[in-house]
Write an enzyme that holds these catalytic residues in place. Structure first.
Site, PDB file in Angstrom:
ATOM      1  CG  HIS A 205      -0.135   0.203   2.528  1.00 29.30           C
ATOM      2  ND1 HIS A 205       0.603  -0.800   3.101  1.00 29.30           N
ATOM      3  CD2 HIS A 205       0.032   1.282   3.340  1.00 29.30           C
ATOM      4  CE1 HIS A 205       1.173  -0.360   4.204  1.00 29.30           C
ATOM      5  NE2 HIS A 205       0.850   0.908   4.372  1.00 29.30           N
ATOM      6  CG  ASP A 207       1.796   5.096   4.658  1.00 28.11           C
ATOM      7  OD1 ASP A 207       1.200   4.001   4.575  1.00 28.11           O
ATOM      8  OD2 ASP A 207       2.890   5.228   5.258  1.00 28.11           O
ATOM      9  CG  HIS A 262       5.263   1.046   2.655  1.00 23.60           C
ATOM     10  ND1 HIS A 262       4.660   2.161   2.104  1.00 23.60           N
ATOM     11  CD2 HIS A 262       4.762   0.947   3.911  1.00 23.60           C
ATOM     12  CE1 HIS A 262       3.845   2.710   2.977  1.00 23.60           C
ATOM     13  NE2 HIS A 262       3.877   1.986   4.092  1.00 23.60           N
ATOM     14  NE  ARG A 272       8.530  -4.575  10.515  1.00 24.86           N
ATOM     15  CZ  ARG A 272       9.530  -3.760  10.183  1.00 24.86           C
ATOM     16  NH1 ARG A 272      10.784  -4.192  10.220  1.00 24.86           N
ATOM     17  NH2 ARG A 272       9.294  -2.518   9.797  1.00 24.86           N
TER      18      ARG A 272
HETATM   19  C1  GA4 Z   1      -2.571   2.929   5.454  1.00 27.53           C
HETATM   20  C2  GA4 Z   1      -1.717   3.873   6.317  1.00 27.53           C
HETATM   21  C3  GA4 Z   1      -2.162   3.895   7.802  1.00 27.53           C
HETATM   22  O1  GA4 Z   1      -1.732   2.701   8.444  1.00 27.53           O
HETATM   23  C4  GA4 Z   1      -3.692   4.024   7.932  1.00 27.53           C
HETATM   24  C5  GA4 Z   1      -4.313   2.804   7.257  1.00 27.53           C
HETATM   25  C6  GA4 Z   1      -5.833   2.669   7.324  1.00 27.53           C
HETATM   26  C7  GA4 Z   1      -6.250   1.769   8.509  1.00 27.53           C
HETATM   27  O2  GA4 Z   1      -5.576   0.767   8.788  1.00 27.53           O
HETATM   28  O3  GA4 Z   1      -7.284   2.077   9.111  1.00 27.53           O
HETATM   29  C8  GA4 Z   1      -6.265   2.132   5.924  1.00 27.53           C
HETATM   30  C9  GA4 Z   1      -5.000   2.273   5.010  1.00 27.53           C
HETATM   31  C10 GA4 Z   1      -4.056   3.141   5.807  1.00 27.53           C
HETATM   32  C11 GA4 Z   1      -5.325   2.889   3.639  1.00 27.53           C
HETATM   33  C12 GA4 Z   1      -6.649   2.394   3.006  1.00 27.53           C
HETATM   34  C13 GA4 Z   1      -7.724   2.084   4.070  1.00 27.53           C
HETATM   35  C14 GA4 Z   1      -7.421   2.897   5.313  1.00 27.53           C
HETATM   36  C15 GA4 Z   1      -6.798   0.716   5.872  1.00 27.53           C
HETATM   37  C16 GA4 Z   1      -7.503   0.693   4.554  1.00 27.53           C
HETATM   38  C17 GA4 Z   1      -7.772  -0.410   3.886  1.00 27.53           C
HETATM   39  C18 GA4 Z   1      -4.100   4.246   9.383  1.00 27.53           C
HETATM   40  C19 GA4 Z   1      -4.192   5.088   6.998  1.00 27.53           C
HETATM   41  O4  GA4 Z   1      -4.394   6.256   7.258  1.00 27.53           O
HETATM   42  O5  GA4 Z   1      -4.424   4.537   5.747  1.00 27.53           O
END
Ligand code: GA4
Length: 330
Positions: A205, A207, A262, A272
């Site tokens: 994914h 961020d 990443h 980890r």
């Molecule tokens: C990815 C980056 C951060 O960990 C996060 C994630 C969020 C979550 O886990 O609630 C998301 C993911 C993240 C992106 C797409 C959506 C939202 C899970 C998901 C499938 C906290 C964020 O801001 O986006």
């Protein structure tokens, strides 16, 4: 895809096979006390969207204390931890990531950081541990946020933007939407029988925020995707931070900086533990290229949107989706 029948894997879909990747030694390292830091940061953001920061000024004691406190939490019984979940999106999560069916070999805590960590859904559940954990998180976040602001100012400076605070002010804003994640990847001993197959801890994914700052223990697992699509493993370094460019920073620089894809692979022996500070702007903030970064006549590659719109759209997506593609101009 490898299908396993061991009871340890109750979500068969989370097993995926990858070719083993070698450790990559080309990750840029930026010494924050070095006068050339700003130039190195810009180069790293353009080439990788990722770099390591040393001489960062965050006391190592904060890193180690928080790691110890977090391990205390993840070592509690499942029923105790479950009292802090399920995540909404904040709280304790186990295997399920986000609301749309993504899974991984992971447990985590997702916390809102503004203005300080607030006890949420009894995350700080262990009564005798509650204050220590909360204090460790707050000390850590305060110091890491300051370092992040410094990095963002060096970035703006390195890009030749007159207003050094153009990015940092978005995080300094009292309405900034920052969050903090502690990821725990338990060891998966069954992996040893699998001859080089890997198990996804956290799927690929990017961020969505402006910037993410990661610190992990001494266990490998993090991989980044290079420009040519190759996945490489990042050697862990528990005394340093790794910085990721997020989707919003890619837009603010009109695509000059890369939001880095990443993922994390789980391992057979060691757990980890990583802690990630996600720097996001206020919900009402417009995410559009900084005007001075556009050459004359150059247009934004993206349709205009606010952080609130992008975040809402991200929460409708799957982890691996290209979330920015919805906002690209045709
Ligand atoms: C990815 C980056 C951060 O960990 C996060 C994630 C969020 C979550 O886990 O609630 C998301 C993911 C993240 C992106 C797409 C959506 C939202 C899970 C998901 C499938 C906290 C964020 O801001 O986006």
């Amino acid at each position: 895809m490898v299908v396993l029948s061991q009871p340890a894997f109750d979500h068969v879909s989370l097993i995926e096979a990858y070719k083993p990747t070698t450790l990559f030694n080309g990750i840029p390292v930026v010494d924050l006390s070095d006068p050339s830091a700003k130039t190195l940061i810009v180069k790293a953001c353009e080439e990788f969207g990722f770099f390591k920061v040393v001489n960062h000024g965050v006391p190592l004691e904060f890193l180690n204390t928080l790691e110890a406190q977090a391990l205390k939490f993840f070592n509690m019984s499942q029923s105790q931890k479950d009292m802090a979940g399920p995540p909404d999106p904040f709280g304790y999560g186990n295997k399920r990531i986000g609301p749309n069916g993504d899974v991984g070999w992971i447990e985590y805590l997702l916390l809102n950081t503004n203005p300080e960590i607030i006890s949420h859904k009894s995350i700080f559940i262990l009564q005798e541990n509650r204050e220590n954990f909360r204090c460790a998180v707050n000390n850590y976040i305060k110091a890491v946020k300051n370092m992040t602001l410094q990095v963002l100012e060096l970035m703006a400076d390195g890009l030749g933007i007159e207003q050094r605070s153009v990015f940092s002010k978005m995080l300094k804003d009292e309405r900034s939407d920052c969050c903090f994640r502690v990821n725990y990847y338990p060891p998966c001993p069954e992996l040893q029988a699998l001859n080089g197959e890997n198990l996804i801890g956290f799927g690929e994914h990017t961020d969505p925020q402006i910037i993410s700052v990661l610190r992990s223990n001494d266990t490998s697992g993090l991989q980044i995707c290079l420009k040519d699509g190759t996945w490489v493993s990042v050697a862990p370094d528990q005394n340093s931070f790794f910085i990721n460019v997020g989707d919003s920073l890619q837009v603010l620089t009109n695509g000059r900086f890369r939001s880095v894809k990443h993922r994390v692979l789980a391992g057979p022996k060691k757990s980890r533990l990583s802690m990630i500070y996600f720097g996001g702007p206020a919900l009402s903030e417009k995410i559009a290229p900084i005007p001075s970064l556009l050459a004359e006549g150059q247009k934004s590659l993206y349709k205009e949107f606010t952080w609130c719109e992008y975040k809402m759209s991200a929460y409708k997506s799957r982890l691996a989706d290209n979330r920015l593609s919805l906002f690209e101009k045709d």
